[in-house]
Design a protein around this motif. Structure first.
Motif, PDB file in Angstrom:
ATOM      1  N   LYS A  44       0.846  -1.199   0.000  1.00 15.80           N
ATOM      2  CA  LYS A  44       0.000   0.000   0.000  1.00 15.80           C
ATOM      3  C   LYS A  44       0.870   1.232   0.000  1.00 15.80           C
ATOM      4  O   LYS A  44       1.973   1.195  -0.509  1.00 15.80           O
ATOM      5  CB  LYS A  44      -0.952  -0.026   1.198  1.00 15.80           C
ATOM      6  N   CYS A  45       0.366   2.323   0.607  1.00 16.29           N
ATOM      7  CA  CYS A  45       1.035   3.620   0.484  1.00 16.29           C
ATOM      8  C   CYS A  45       2.479   3.599   0.966  1.00 16.29           C
ATOM      9  O   CYS A  45       3.312   4.342   0.458  1.00 16.29           O
ATOM     10  CB  CYS A  45       0.247   4.697   1.204  1.00 16.29           C
ATOM     11  N   CYS A  46       2.824   2.744   1.962  1.00 19.14           N
ATOM     12  CA  CYS A  46       4.216   2.661   2.409  1.00 19.14           C
ATOM     13  C   CYS A  46       5.143   2.289   1.268  1.00 19.14           C
ATOM     14  O   CYS A  46       6.328   2.612   1.304  1.00 19.14           O
ATOM     15  CB  CYS A  46       4.345   1.620   3.514  1.00 19.14           C
ATOM     16  N   GLY A  81       3.051  -2.027   3.905  1.00 20.92           N
ATOM     17  CA  GLY A  81       1.636  -1.742   3.712  1.00 20.92           C
ATOM     18  C   GLY A  81       0.732  -2.668   4.508  1.00 20.92           C
ATOM     19  O   GLY A  81       1.178  -3.512   5.274  1.00 20.92           O
ATOM     20  N   SER A 109       2.910   1.403  10.346  1.00 19.99           N
ATOM     21  CA  SER A 109       2.050   0.921  11.430  1.00 19.99           C
ATOM     22  C   SER A 109       1.063  -0.131  10.943  1.00 19.99           C
ATOM     23  O   SER A 109       0.628  -0.962  11.720  1.00 19.99           O
ATOM     24  CB  SER A 109       1.325   2.097  12.084  1.00 19.99           C
ATOM     25  N   CYS A 110       0.716  -0.106   9.666  1.00 15.84           N
ATOM     26  CA  CYS A 110      -0.196  -1.136   9.152  1.00 15.84           C
ATOM     27  C   CYS A 110       0.427  -2.518   9.250  1.00 15.84           C
ATOM     28  O   CYS A 110      -0.214  -3.465   9.678  1.00 15.84           O
ATOM     29  CB  CYS A 110      -0.538  -0.862   7.699  1.00 15.84           C
ATOM     30  N   GLY A 140       5.667   4.318  11.911  1.00 18.69           N
ATOM     31  CA  GLY A 140       5.459   5.516  11.097  1.00 18.69           C
ATOM     32  C   GLY A 140       4.323   5.286  10.127  1.00 18.69           C
ATOM     33  O   GLY A 140       3.965   4.148   9.848  1.00 18.69           O
ATOM     34  N   CYS A 141       3.748   6.369   9.652  1.00 21.32           N
ATOM     35  CA  CYS A 141       2.619   6.210   8.729  1.00 21.32           C
ATOM     36  C   CYS A 141       2.689   7.292   7.664  1.00 21.32           C
ATOM     37  O   CYS A 141       2.006   8.278   7.776  1.00 21.32           O
ATOM     38  CB  CYS A 141       1.297   6.262   9.463  1.00 21.32           C
ATOM     39  N   PRO A 142       3.456   7.145   6.625  1.00 23.99           N
ATOM     40  CA  PRO A 142       4.458   6.084   6.435  1.00 23.99           C
ATOM     41  C   PRO A 142       5.793   6.491   7.038  1.00 23.99           C
ATOM     42  O   PRO A 142       6.037   7.676   7.246  1.00 23.99           O
ATOM     43  CB  PRO A 142       4.576   6.028   4.909  1.00 23.99           C
TER      44      PRO A 142
HETATM   45  S1  SF4 Z   1       1.246   2.684   7.689  1.00 13.60           S
HETATM   46 FE1  SF4 Z   1       0.230   4.459   6.765  1.00 13.60          FE
HETATM   47  S2  SF4 Z   1       1.400   4.858   4.910  1.00 13.60           S
HETATM   48 FE2  SF4 Z   1       1.902   2.780   5.545  1.00 13.60          FE
HETATM   49  S3  SF4 Z   1       0.496   1.465   4.455  1.00 13.60           S
HETATM   50 FE3  SF4 Z   1      -0.450   1.939   6.414  1.00 13.60          FE
HETATM   51  S4  SF4 Z   1      -1.748   3.713   6.032  1.00 13.60           S
HETATM   52 FE4  SF4 Z   1      -0.290   3.542   4.319  1.00 13.60          FE
END
Ligand code: SF4
Lengths: 167, 130
Positions: A44-46, A81, A109-110, A140-142
């Motif tokens: 995902k976004c990470c 992610g 964190s996901c 972290g996010c991300p």
């Molecule tokens: S931790 Fe944040 S940036 Fe990373 S996958 Fe999850 S929602 Fe996306």
């Protein structure tokens, strides 16, 4: 530093005693820690931050990290992610296909706890460590690429403490 | 211009055939669960690529046995959208060419976007956390 000199540095550092075994250990660890090829595993976004870390500005190549698209050629899986219930069995399969020794970094964190999807989510797994063992967690996010590099350096420290006879 | 129409489920196919020449682009199909009215509301977003009009068709289905005719024969894009609604809301599309789950694993039980869906392991958000 010149490659041979670098190895020689480790050999010279060895205390007396079990010289050959310890030398092999540090030689192998030196090789393992500095050639961590990682599996492309953006979920995902990470993954965007992971790509940024791999690209020219942060340049993971200088640490010996190169991404490979096949689990059979990799030593490190960066889980970047959210892990969903549908993805979890595939992660497990890919992890099993990686050759030993293999390492896992949970990025974001996901991948650590489910993160933003901890509550009320029917699909997100609460952390990738429910599926595969994790060596380093990067919160972290991300996490910024610096944080990812910090995590990789921590993993290299961990690898350098390993021994061939015990892990 | 955006127009909204509420019709019954029997009228859907005839309406679709009538308007498909004008509204030739299906933007999406989705559904909403209204447990207090005991209704699953279908929403069809249509667009006219000719004069850029939008038409929203809404249809109420009974919650116990939600069934509706598939519009995949009128707008081919409907096929995957209907599979998604089938997957997440459990709406049965009659005459759909290939009605399988599309997002969830094939062995999944239940329709997770219904408001009363529960699954072991799902942690409820406490009131104190926004
Ligand atoms: S931790 Fe944040 S940036 Fe990373 S996958 Fe999850 S929602 Fe996306």
């Amino acid at each position: 530093m010149d490659l041979a000199q670098d190895v020689f540095r480790y050999v010279e550092k060895m205390p007396g005693g079990n010289l050959i075994l310890t030398t092999t250990d540090s030689l192998f660890n030196w090789a393992k820690a500095n050639s961590l090829w990682y599996l492309l595993f953006g979920l995902k976004c990470c993954a965007i931050e992971m790509m940024a870390a791999g690209a020219s500005r942060y340049d993971l190549d200088r640490l010996g990290l190169m991404f490979r698209a096949s689990p059979r050629q990799t030593d490190l899986m960066i889980v970047a992610g959210t892990v969903t219930a549908k993805m979890a069995p595939r992660i497990r399969t890919l992890w099993e296909q990686m050759a030993e020794p293999r390492y896992v970094i949970a990025m974001g964190s996901c991948a650590i706890t489910g993160g933003a999807f901890f509550y009320d989510s029917y699909a997100a797994i609460k952390g990738v460590d429910e599926v595969i063992p994790v060596d380093v967690y990067i919160p972290g996010c991300p996490p910024r690429p610096e944080a990812l590099i910090e995590g990789i350096l921590k993993l290299q420290e961990k690898i350098k403490k390993e021994s061939l006879t015990k892990r | 211009m955006t127009e909204e129409k509420k019709i019954s489920r029997e009228e859907l196919l005839a309406t679709g055939e009538n308007i498909k020449a004008q509204y030739n682009f299906l933007v999406f199909i989705t559904a909403v669960d209204y447990p207090e009215r005991n209704v699953i509301g279908m929403v069809y977003h249509l667009r006219s690529l000719g004069n850029r009009d939008t038409l929203i068709i809404k249809i109420d289905l009974p919650r116990e046995k939600p069934e509706i005719a598939s519009v995949a024969g009128i707008w081919p894009a409907a096929e995957w959208h209907e599979r998604e609604v089938f997957d997440l809301f459990g709406v049965n599309f009659l005459g759909h060419p290939d009605l399988r789950r599309i997002l969830l694993p094939p062995d999944w039980e239940g329709s997770p976007l219904r408001k009363d869906y529960t699954k072991p392991g799902v942690i409820k958000r406490p009131e104190t956390i926004k």
